[in-house]
Design an enzyme around this catalytic site. Sequence first.
Site, PDB file in Angstrom:
ATOM      1  N   ASP A   9      41.680  53.182  41.430  1.00 41.34           N
ATOM      2  CA  ASP A   9      41.310  51.996  42.169  1.00 41.34           C
ATOM      3  C   ASP A   9      41.923  50.803  41.430  1.00 41.34           C
ATOM      4  OD1 ASP A   9      39.806  50.218  43.907  1.00 41.34           O
ATOM      5  OD2 ASP A   9      38.412  49.950  42.237  1.00 41.34           O
ATOM      6  N   ASP A  11      41.013  46.887  41.930  1.00 42.00           N
ATOM      7  CA  ASP A  11      40.144  45.758  41.592  1.00 42.00           C
ATOM      8  C   ASP A  11      38.957  46.200  40.748  1.00 42.00           C
ATOM      9  OD1 ASP A  11      41.911  44.492  43.219  1.00 42.00           O
ATOM     10  OD2 ASP A  11      40.504  44.138  44.856  1.00 42.00           O
ATOM     11  N   ASP A 182      35.378  51.778  39.937  1.00 41.28           N
ATOM     12  CA  ASP A 182      34.170  51.067  39.494  1.00 41.28           C
ATOM     13  C   ASP A 182      33.065  51.077  40.536  1.00 41.28           C
ATOM     14  OD1 ASP A 182      34.002  48.009  40.904  1.00 41.28           O
ATOM     15  OD2 ASP A 182      35.869  49.103  41.113  1.00 41.28           O
TER      16      ASP A 182
END
Length: 260
Positions: A9, A11, A182
């Site tokens: 991922d 961001d 996250d």
Amino acid sequence: MGQPAAFFDLDKTIIAKSSTLAFSKPFQAGGLISRKALLRSAYSQFVYVLGGADHDQMEKMRQFMSELVSGWDVATVREIVADTLHNVVDPLVYDEAVQLIEEHHAAGRDVVIVSASGQEVVEPIGEMLGADHVVATRMEIADGKYTGEIAHYAYAEEKAAAIRALAEQRDYDLATSYAYSDSITDVHMLEAVGHPYAVNPDKELRRVAKERGWPILVFVKPVALRSRALSARPTLAALAVGGAVALGGVIWAGTRKRSH
């Protein structure tokens, strides 16, 4: 059996903020957004960083960005991103993530960035980081401008579907592959591989990771890639100087022997 890959991922996993919202100031300077929209994007960035990226937050961001980019000239967006990429993104990149990317490449694994942000932002960042492939959201374009509609939203289950499709295309073995995120919204992507990792996880992903025994990583050290590259140069320079000194010693010794 195919080869393993590493799926990241973007961001808050590789970079410390929302990649799209990070370009708000350059977009305003380029005449694409108003000061009011700039302030709203700054607030959205603040909420995103503090509150995490649950489904409701991601949906609000999707609606905001769809409305914001409607009518933007695509070529202008790409030009602004290219001109400001290092100044905007460099200070936000986690050093720990860069090290992981380097380790996966050293092990012979492809690195794939999978992000809900737009491809016009994600692709240049992926290139800067040395990613082999990028999966990102694609906006609909008509007559060189964004319509405000989304052609493909690389989010939640769609991320998992995208990496399965890429694995089939590139012959990746997902059972031996790695994934990092996250957010609880990426749990489907993490479930699709044999080695899932939660990075700076939000509350829900942390709970799931603990329940399933997934490793939890904490990235805390944003670093400018240029500075990181420069910090490695003295070592190379020292090797070069050492080699030159050694070579000089050999030449001197040979000359001395001939003189005797």
